[in-house]
Every structure is written in structure tokens, then in C-alpha cells.
Motif scaffolding. Structure first.
Motif, PDB file in Angstrom:
ATOM      1  N   ASN A  79       0.830  -1.203   0.000  1.00  0.00           N
ATOM      2  CA  ASN A  79       0.000   0.000   0.000  1.00  0.00           C
ATOM      3  C   ASN A  79       0.866   1.255   0.000  1.00  0.00           C
ATOM      4  O   ASN A  79       2.022   1.235   0.443  1.00  0.00           O
ATOM      5  CB  ASN A  79      -0.907   0.014   1.222  1.00  0.00           C
ATOM      6  N   HIS A  80       0.306   2.359  -0.500  1.00  0.00           N
ATOM      7  CA  HIS A  80       0.994   3.642  -0.394  1.00  0.00           C
ATOM      8  C   HIS A  80       1.234   3.974   1.083  1.00  0.00           C
ATOM      9  O   HIS A  80       0.429   3.607   1.949  1.00  0.00           O
ATOM     10  CB  HIS A  80       0.150   4.760  -1.012  1.00  0.00           C
ATOM     11  N   LYS A  81       2.304   4.702   1.345  1.00  0.00           N
ATOM     12  CA  LYS A  81       2.643   5.042   2.732  1.00  0.00           C
ATOM     13  C   LYS A  81       1.935   6.301   3.233  1.00  0.00           C
ATOM     14  O   LYS A  81       1.540   6.373   4.393  1.00  0.00           O
ATOM     15  CB  LYS A  81       4.157   5.214   2.872  1.00  0.00           C
ATOM     16  N   ASN A  82       1.783   7.298   2.366  1.00  0.00           N
ATOM     17  CA  ASN A  82       1.299   8.600   2.826  1.00  0.00           C
ATOM     18  C   ASN A  82      -0.099   8.957   2.353  1.00  0.00           C
ATOM     19  O   ASN A  82      -0.626  10.004   2.714  1.00  0.00           O
ATOM     20  CB  ASN A  82       2.281   9.695   2.393  1.00  0.00           C
ATOM     21  N   ASN A  83      -0.695   8.114   1.544  1.00  0.00           N
ATOM     22  CA  ASN A  83      -2.077   8.342   1.134  1.00  0.00           C
ATOM     23  C   ASN A  83      -2.708   7.003   0.791  1.00  0.00           C
ATOM     24  O   ASN A  83      -2.101   5.951   0.988  1.00  0.00           O
ATOM     25  CB  ASN A  83      -2.171   9.343  -0.035  1.00  0.00           C
ATOM     26  N   ILE A  84      -3.937   7.044   0.278  1.00  0.00           N
ATOM     27  CA  ILE A  84      -4.672   5.809  -0.004  1.00  0.00           C
ATOM     28  C   ILE A  84      -4.343   5.313  -1.406  1.00  0.00           C
ATOM     29  O   ILE A  84      -4.414   6.073  -2.372  1.00  0.00           O
ATOM     30  CB  ILE A  84      -6.183   6.042   0.131  1.00  0.00           C
ATOM     31  N   GLY A  85      -3.980   4.052  -1.511  1.00  0.00           N
ATOM     32  CA  GLY A  85      -3.702   3.490  -2.826  1.00  0.00           C
ATOM     33  C   GLY A  85      -2.823   2.261  -2.740  1.00  0.00           C
ATOM     34  O   GLY A  85      -2.254   1.949  -1.686  1.00  0.00           O
ATOM     35  N   LEU A  86      -2.713   1.574  -3.861  1.00  0.00           N
ATOM     36  CA  LEU A  86      -1.934   0.345  -3.943  1.00  0.00           C
ATOM     37  C   LEU A  86      -0.707   0.575  -4.809  1.00  0.00           C
ATOM     38  O   LEU A  86      -0.824   0.927  -5.988  1.00  0.00           O
ATOM     39  CB  LEU A  86      -2.778  -0.789  -4.520  1.00  0.00           C
ATOM     40  N   THR A  87       0.463   0.392  -4.211  1.00  0.00           N
ATOM     41  CA  THR A  87       1.716   0.563  -4.931  1.00  0.00           C
ATOM     42  C   THR A  87       2.001  -0.635  -5.823  1.00  0.00           C
ATOM     43  O   THR A  87       2.437  -0.495  -6.965  1.00  0.00           O
ATOM     44  CB  THR A  87       2.882   0.750  -3.946  1.00  0.00           C
TER      45      THR A  87
END
Length: 377
Positions: free
Chosen positions: A314-322
Motif C-alpha cells: 500500500n501507499h505510505k502517505n495516502n490511499i492506494g496500492l503501490t
């Protein structure tokens, strides 16, 4: 009746119509607001509703119509567009080898963040597809979705030596949808570039697709009641109209549900979805999950261990999938008719509010029956 009075009546009726439309629109969920806006923008000529298509040897590329991003669009909510695709104009046998999608700036075509990609679905006509190979017994057995790309897995290729065969002039149905988790004051336009990779190379082994996903029971009489009873494994569905199913016994199941803050594990049997009539060798899997998923496994409940596990970043600083890790293997892994299988999903909702979740796999097995047919021909 004087003209002035007629004009007044028309004016009142128009005002009532506008007010009623505004009230109706304000009560729509985001998903349906996006549909209404996209329809109106296209009809009024505000947006370009056409797909731009190029078909070079081995690569079919499509650039979607314009998508207006004007606020938060969570998974399954954003503007979308669909198109029928023919890879060639004749019945030459082609092999699908991979898929990818990118988000582009509207005018320049420069790539932008893939955070604006929700999913891209590739569907096929199972009646024509199976009939062309004399496999009519497979028609209507599974939902005819070949695969899906989504945020975190925007590119997917089959292992070397494998592919999905199809006649070039058969139709694929491509749908791509926009996403925006992190820019509440958005006011811009994007497009999606979707690419299907294929080859005429006949030295390949055919794959068949099976779709499997987590389905959790919910209380059909009071679906949004909180908290749920943990002893019943029930969930709270995002909504009861879409991704809602019946288990054949009158109980309702949801494939799109709500997760509370914190860590949780969700699992369900996929035996009825796999429909294993014999042992099959698994060679690839594309994964679809939503943000806050941390891993997903195809689990052999008979042996008590995972067939494979896909790690999710997952992203570290916001919502989302890396990144979502796909499964790919030239050697393959056997799944057995006598075993029981589940999908197991681990999540960690790091926010203070409930979030939505799905857990799906597009599984690709070596298709010996089709291979034998192709070799004979």
C-alpha cells in the motif's frame, strides 16, 4: 389563453423540472452521478466520446474517451467507458499474451499517476468463443470475463510459452474506469490507454480462465446493521444491488463489503467457482483487491497451506496500492478435484473509518482439451 400566461406556466414547469432533477441527482450515489455526468458531457459535446485505436503487429492499443475527475471516486464509483474490440478482420488464430493500462493527461497524452485507474475489464463472448472450438458444453458455466487489471496491477503477462487462443475477428469487450482516492478538490481530465498484446506464434500452450472471489454472507433482512455477529462470518455489503449473490439456499452473499478500522482476515470457499471436474495445472493469476488489503492467498484447505500468496504493498502517505504481486509459473502448480480451496484475504484498515473491499483472482489453467483440438487442426 394569452401568450404571457402560457409562458408563465411553461416557466413554472421548467423550474419544477430543474428542481426535481437537482434533487434526484443529489440523492444518487457517486457511481451513478459519474454515469449521468459522462452521458451529459458526451451529448453536449463537452467531451470527446470516441476511442482512439491503433493496431500494430502484436499490439492493439486503445485510448479511452475523456474522464472528468471532479472529486473523490472510490473503487467502482468513477466515470468509465466501454468498447468492443476485434484484433483482426479475419479468423486467423491469435494468442493473447498480456494486458496493460496507463493513465494519461487528457490533451498531451503524457502518463500521469496510475492512482487514477480503478480497473480495466476484458470480457469475451463465451457462446462464439467456445462454439468456434466445438466446446459448447462450456457455454454459460462461468461469467465470461477473461481478466481484469486494476490499481496496483496495471500490467499482466502470461508466462513464456502460454497464452489464450482466439479467432482474430471475435469480439472482446473492454471497460475501463477511473479512480481518485486522494484529491478531493480535483478538477481535471484524464484518459486511459489500454493495450492488448498478442501473437500469431503457434508454439504455445492454451490457457483457460476461471474467476474466483470472496463472497461473504450478509443479513438480507437488515444488511447494514452494525456490528455483525462474528460467529456467523457475516459482512456489511457496500450495496445490495451490485456484487450480490445467492448461495442456492436463499442466503445472500456479497463480493463487495465494508471493512472496519484495524486488521482483519476474510476467507470463503471457491469450490463452486473453480468447478474442478479433474485436476488442473495453474500457471498464472491476476489479482484484484482494494486499498488496505495486505496479502491474498489461494489456499488449499485440504492440505492446510497456501497454493500461492500474493504480497500487496500500500501507499505510505495516502490511499492506494503501490504493487500487487501476480502469480506466474511456466512449470505450474496442480489443483486437485478432491481438494477444497479458499481465498484468504488479509487487510489492515489504517484509517479511522470503514473502507470498501473486494478480493478476486483471475486464474489461468493449462487447457489440455483445447490443446488437443488445436493440435488436430
Amino acid at each position: 389563453m394569452r401568450k404571457s400566461k402560457i409562458y408563465k406556466i411553461l416557466g413554472v414547469l421548467m423550474a419544477i423540472g430543474i428542481l426535481g432533477s437537482a434533487i434526484w441527482y443529489s440523492q444518487l450515489p457517486n457511481r451513478h452521478k459519474a454515469i449521468v455526468k459522462s452521458f451529459l458531457f458526451e451529448k453536449l459535446g463537452i467531451t470527446d466520446g470516441d476511442w482512439n485505436v491503433s493496431n500494430a503487429t502484436g499490439t492493439y492499443a486503445m485510448i479511452s474517451p475523456e474522464f472528468y475527475i471532479d472529486g473523490i471516486y472510490k473503487s467502482m464509483e468513477g466515470p468509465k467507458s466501454s468498447k468492443y474490440v476485434q484484433l483482426s478482420q479475419d479468423s486467423t488464430l491469435l494468442w493473447l499474451t498480456g494486458f496493460e493500462v496507463k493513465a494519461l493527461e487528457n490533451q498531451s497524452g503524457i502518463p500521469v499517476s496510475n492512482d487514477f485507474i480503478c480497473h480495466t475489464n476484458i470480457d469475451f463472448n463465451d457462446v462464439k468463443y467456445y462454439s468456434s472450438f466445438h466446446l459448447e458444453k462450456r457455454i454459460g458455466i462461468q461469467y465470461p470475463r477473461l481478466t481484469s487489471l486494476s490499481h496496483g496491477m496495471e500490467k499482466f503477462n502470461f508466462p513464456d510459452g502460454y497464452g489464450v487462443p482466439m479467432k482474430g475477428n471475435e469480439l472482446l469487450y473492454v471497460t475501463t474506469e477511473a479512480l481518485n482516492h486522494n484529491v478531493p478538490d480535483a478538477d481535471f481530465w484524464i484518459r486511459h490507454k489500454v493495450v492488448i498484446h498478442y501473437t500469431k506464434d503457434k508454439k504455445r500452450k492454451p490457457l483457460m480462465s476461471r474467476t474466483a472471489f470472496i463472497m461473504l454472507p450478509y443479513d438480507k433482512r437488515n444488511p447494514y446493521k452494525e456490528p455483525t455477529d462474528p460467529g456467523t462470518n457475516q459482512c456489511i455489503p457496500v450495496e445490495t444491488k451490485n456484487h450480490s449473490y445467492d448461495d442456492g439456499k436463499g442466503n445472500k452473499l456479497s463480493g463487495h463489503w465494508v471493512i472496519p478500522p484495524g486488521k482483519n482476515t476474510y476467507r470463503s470457499s471457491i469450490d463452486t467457482q473453480l468447478q474442478l471436474q479433474d485436476s488442473l495445472r495453474l500457471h498464472a493469476a491476476a489479482i484484484h483487491v482494494h486499498p488496505f488489503a495486505t496479502s491474498i492467498s489461494l489456499f488449499d484447505a485440504t492440505l492446510g497451506k497456501a497454493v500461492f500468496t500474493s504480497a500487496i504493498v500500500n501507499h505510505k502517505n495516502n490511499i492506494g496500492l503501490t504493487k500487487i504481486t501476480p502469480f506466474s509459473s511456466e512449470e505450474g502448480i496442480w489443483l486437485y478435484k478432491t481438494h477444497r480451496y479458499e481465498i484468504v484475504l488479509e487487510v489492515n484498515n489504517t484509517t479511522a473509518i470503514p473502507q470498501d473491499m473486494m478480493g478476486s483472482m483471475f486464474l489461468f489453467f493449462y487447457d489440455k482439451e483445447l490443446d488437443d483440438i488445436l493440435r488436430k487442426n
